[in-house]
Design a protein around this motif. Structure first.
Motif, short mmCIF file in Angstrom:
data_model
loop_
_atom_site.label_atom_id
_atom_site.label_comp_id
_atom_site.label_asym_id
_atom_site.label_seq_id
_atom_site.Cartn_x
_atom_site.Cartn_y
_atom_site.Cartn_z
N ARG A 145 -17.69 -7.24 -3.53
CA ARG A 145 -16.89 -6.04 -3.27
C ARG A 145 -16.52 -5.31 -4.55
N ASP A 193 -10.43 -10.30 2.97
CA ASP A 193 -11.12 -9.09 3.45
C ASP A 193 -10.14 -7.95 3.67
N ALA A 194 -8.95 -8.27 4.23
CA ALA A 194 -7.94 -7.23 4.46
C ALA A 194 -7.46 -6.64 3.14
N ASP A 210 -9.91 -0.20 -0.61
CA ASP A 210 -10.74 0.92 -0.18
C ASP A 210 -9.90 2.04 0.42
N ASP A 211 -8.87 1.68 1.19
CA ASP A 211 -7.99 2.69 1.77
C ASP A 211 -7.25 3.47 0.69
N ALA A 261 -9.24 -6.39 0.37
CA ALA A 261 -10.31 -5.52 -0.12
C ALA A 261 -10.32 -4.19 0.63
N ARG A 262 -10.06 -4.24 1.94
CA ARG A 262 -10.00 -3.00 2.71
C ARG A 262 -8.79 -2.15 2.30
N SER A 263 -7.70 -2.79 1.89
CA SER A 263 -6.55 -2.04 1.38
C SER A 263 -6.92 -1.27 0.11
N ARG A 265 0.84 -1.21 0.00
CA ARG A 265 0.00 0.00 0.00
C ARG A 265 0.88 1.26 0.00
N ARG A 274 -12.51 7.33 -4.53
CA ARG A 274 -13.36 6.13 -4.47
C ARG A 274 -12.99 5.14 -5.57
N LEU A 324 -10.53 -9.71 -5.40
CA LEU A 324 -11.74 -9.10 -4.85
C LEU A 324 -12.93 -10.05 -4.98
#
Length: 426
Positions: free
Chosen positions: A94, A66-67, A73-74, A69-71, A25, A126, A90
Motif C-alpha cells: 500500500r 486495512d481500515a 486514502d480518504d 490504510a483506507r483512512s 481522521r 492523492r 502501512l
C-alpha cells in the motif's frame, strides 16, 4: 538555483487516540483546514496520527490495518494545496513505489514483517510519497520491531514547492532523530530541512533532553529541524506535546504548549541548496498560494520540574478516565500521604464532583486517620463516607486463624495488618 529563504511549516500537536480512526481522521482534517488558512507549505501531524500510538496488538488484525490504510486514502482524497504528513501502519503493497519506503533496512531476525511505520505525504488529492521509520525501538513502552520492518537509511528526499521555489526536505520518524548521524546523513544527501513526526512519551526531564537532542542534531547536519509531538494520555503512556522547531544553529525558534493540543506555524529558514545525492520525490501541490504575513511564532515557556510531573499525572488520569468512559472515581482515604496525593490528582483531573472518598477504619487504624481523611475531603470539596470494617475484619480473621495462626503461634503480625488492607479493596 538560489535557495528560497523559508519553508512555511505548520505543526498540529494532536491528541490522537488508539483505534479511533474516525476521530483521528476528523482531527487531521481540521488541522489541514487550519494549515490551508495560514498558507502553510507543509503540515506535520504526529507519528501514527491515523491510528494513535502505541497500536500494539491491533496491528495483528488485518481488518484494522486495512481500515487504517483506507483512512490514509480518504485523507489523501480530500487533501489540498498543503503538503500534509500523516502517520499510519502501512503494508508494503500500500506504499508508493517511488521513494524507497517499501524497501527493508536492517533486520533483527528472519521474520518477514510487511508493515512499515510510515509517514505518508498527501497533497492535491492523492498519496504522493512515504517515509518508513528506520530505527525501531524495543525498550520502555516501545515494541516497534515486533510489528514493523525497518525502513532503509537512504530513502528519498521530497521537493516541496513554495512561492519562492522548491525546498528539498527529509522526513524522519521519532526515534530516527535521536540518532544525530541520521540527521547528518540526510543533510549531506541534500536536505535543506528535516521534518520529524513523533509520538514521544513523557519521562521526568524528557522535554529538556529532547530539546538538547534536537539542537545537537541540527548542528551536526547544519540543517533546521521541525519536530511535532503527540499530546495527551493513552492507557499507561502520556505524551507531553511540547513540539519544537530549531534552526540550523540549534537555536529554538518555536515551542508548543506542554500536555495539551496545540498548533504552531512559522516561516522556517532553510539551509542553502546543496548537491542532492539521493532520489527526490517531486511533490505536486497544484496551485501554490501566495503567503500572507504571520505573527511571530510562539515559544511556550518550559514547565517547572514539579509542575511538569504533576501535569503528566493529571493528564494521564484525566485522559484514561475520559477515553474509557469512567465519569467518576472512588478512592479509599486512609489519612496518609499516598491516598491524599491520589485524591488530589483525581480532583485536578476530573473535578471534585466526580471524586468520592471512603474512609474504612479497622483495628490497626490510628484514631487520627479518619479525621485526617475527612479534613482532606473537606479541603478538596469531595464527598466522604465512613464505612468501618472492624466487624468484617474480625470475621475474616476467625476464618483464617487455623491457616495463618493466631496469637501466641508465632505468626507474623504483618499478615494480619495486610488482611485489613486487602479488606479495604473488597
Amino acid at each position: 538555483m538560489t535557495s528560497p529563504a523559508t519553508l512555511r511549516v505548520a505543526l498540529a500537536q494532536l491528541p490522537v487516540r488508539v483505534g479511533d480512526l474516525a476521530g483521528n481522521r476528523a482531527a487531521i482534517r481540521a488541522a489541514s483546514a487550519w494549515a490551508e488558512s495560514v498558507d502553510a507549505d507543509v503540515l506535520l501531524t504526529p507519528e501514527m496520527s491515523v491510528t494513535g500510538y502505541p497500536v500494539e496488538d491491533l496491528l495483528a488484525e488485518p481488518g484494522f490495518v486495512d481500515a487504517a490504510a483506507r483512512s490514509v486514502d480518504d485523507l489523501a482524497a480530500t487533501s489540498g494545496h498543503v503538503v500534509t504528513v500523516v502517520g499510519a501502519p502501512l503494508p508494503t503493497d500500500r506504499l508508493p513505489v517511488a521513494g524507497g519506503a517499501r524497501a527493508l533496512g536492517s533486520t533483527l531476525d528472519a521474520v518477514v514483517r510487511p508493515l512499515r511505520n510510515a509517514a505518508a505525504v498527501l497533497a492535491d488529492g492523492r498519496v504522493q510519497g512515504a517515509h518508513a521509520k528506520t530505527l525501531l525501538p524495543t525498550y520502555s513502552v516501545f515494541d516497534d520491531a515486533r510489528h514493523f520492518g525497518a525502513g532503509r537509511r537512504d530513502q528519498a528526499l521530497f521537493a516541496v514547492p513554495t512561492p519562492h521555489g522548491p525546498v528539498t526536505v527529509a522526513l524522519l520518524v521519532c526515534e530516527d532523530v535521536w540518532d544525530p548521524t541520521l540527521v547528518a546523513e540526510v543533510a549531506a544527501a541534500g536536505a535543506q530541512a528535516v521534518l520529524v513526526t513523533n509520538a514521544s512519551p513523557y519521562e521526568v526531564g524528557k522535554p529538556a533532553r529532547r530539546l538538547a537532542v534536537l539542537r545537537a542534531a541540527a548542528v551536526a547536519g547544519a540543517v533546521p529541524v521541525a519536530y511535532v509531538n503527540a499530546s495527551g494520555g493513552q492507557d499507561e503512556v502520556v505524551f507531553d506535546g511540547g513540539s519544537l522547531v530549531v534552526d540550523a544553529d540549534g537555536q529554538l525558534l518555536a515551542r508548543a504548549a506542554a500536555f495539551t493540543p496545540d498548533r504552531l506555524v512559522l516561516d522556517l529558514p532553510v539551509a542553502p541548496a546543496r548537491p542532492v545525492t539521493r532520489d527526490v520525490v517531486q511533490v505536486d501541490r497544484g496551485a501554490v498560494p501566495a503567503r500572507r504575513s504571520l505573527a511571530a511564532p510562539t515559544v511556550a515557556p518550559p514547565l517547572d520540574p514539579h509542575d511538569e510531573v504533576w501535569t503528566a499525572l493529571v493528564t494521564g488520569v484525566r485522559d484514561y478516565c475520559t477515553r474509557v468512559g469512567l465519569p467518576r472515581v472512588v478512592l479509599g482515604l486512609s489519612g496518609g500521604v499516598d491516598s491524599a496525593l491520589a485524591a488530589t490528582i483525581a480532583v485536578d483531573a476530573l473535578g471534585p464532583d466526580a471524586v468520592r472518598g471512603v474512609g474504612m477504619p479497622g483495628p490497626y487504624s490510628s484514631p487520627g486517620s479518619v479525621d485526617d481523611a475527612a479534613a482532606l475531603a473537606a479541603n478538596l470539596g469531595i464527598r466522604f463516607d465512613v464505612v468501618p470494617i472492624a466487624d468484617a475484619y474480625a470475621e475474616r480473621r476467625t476464618a483464617l486463624a487455623d491457616v495463618v495462626g493466631g496469637p501466641g503461634t508465632g505468626a507474623d503480625p504483618v499478615a494480619w495488618e495486610n488482611l485489613q488492607a486487602r479488606l479495604r479493596g473488597t
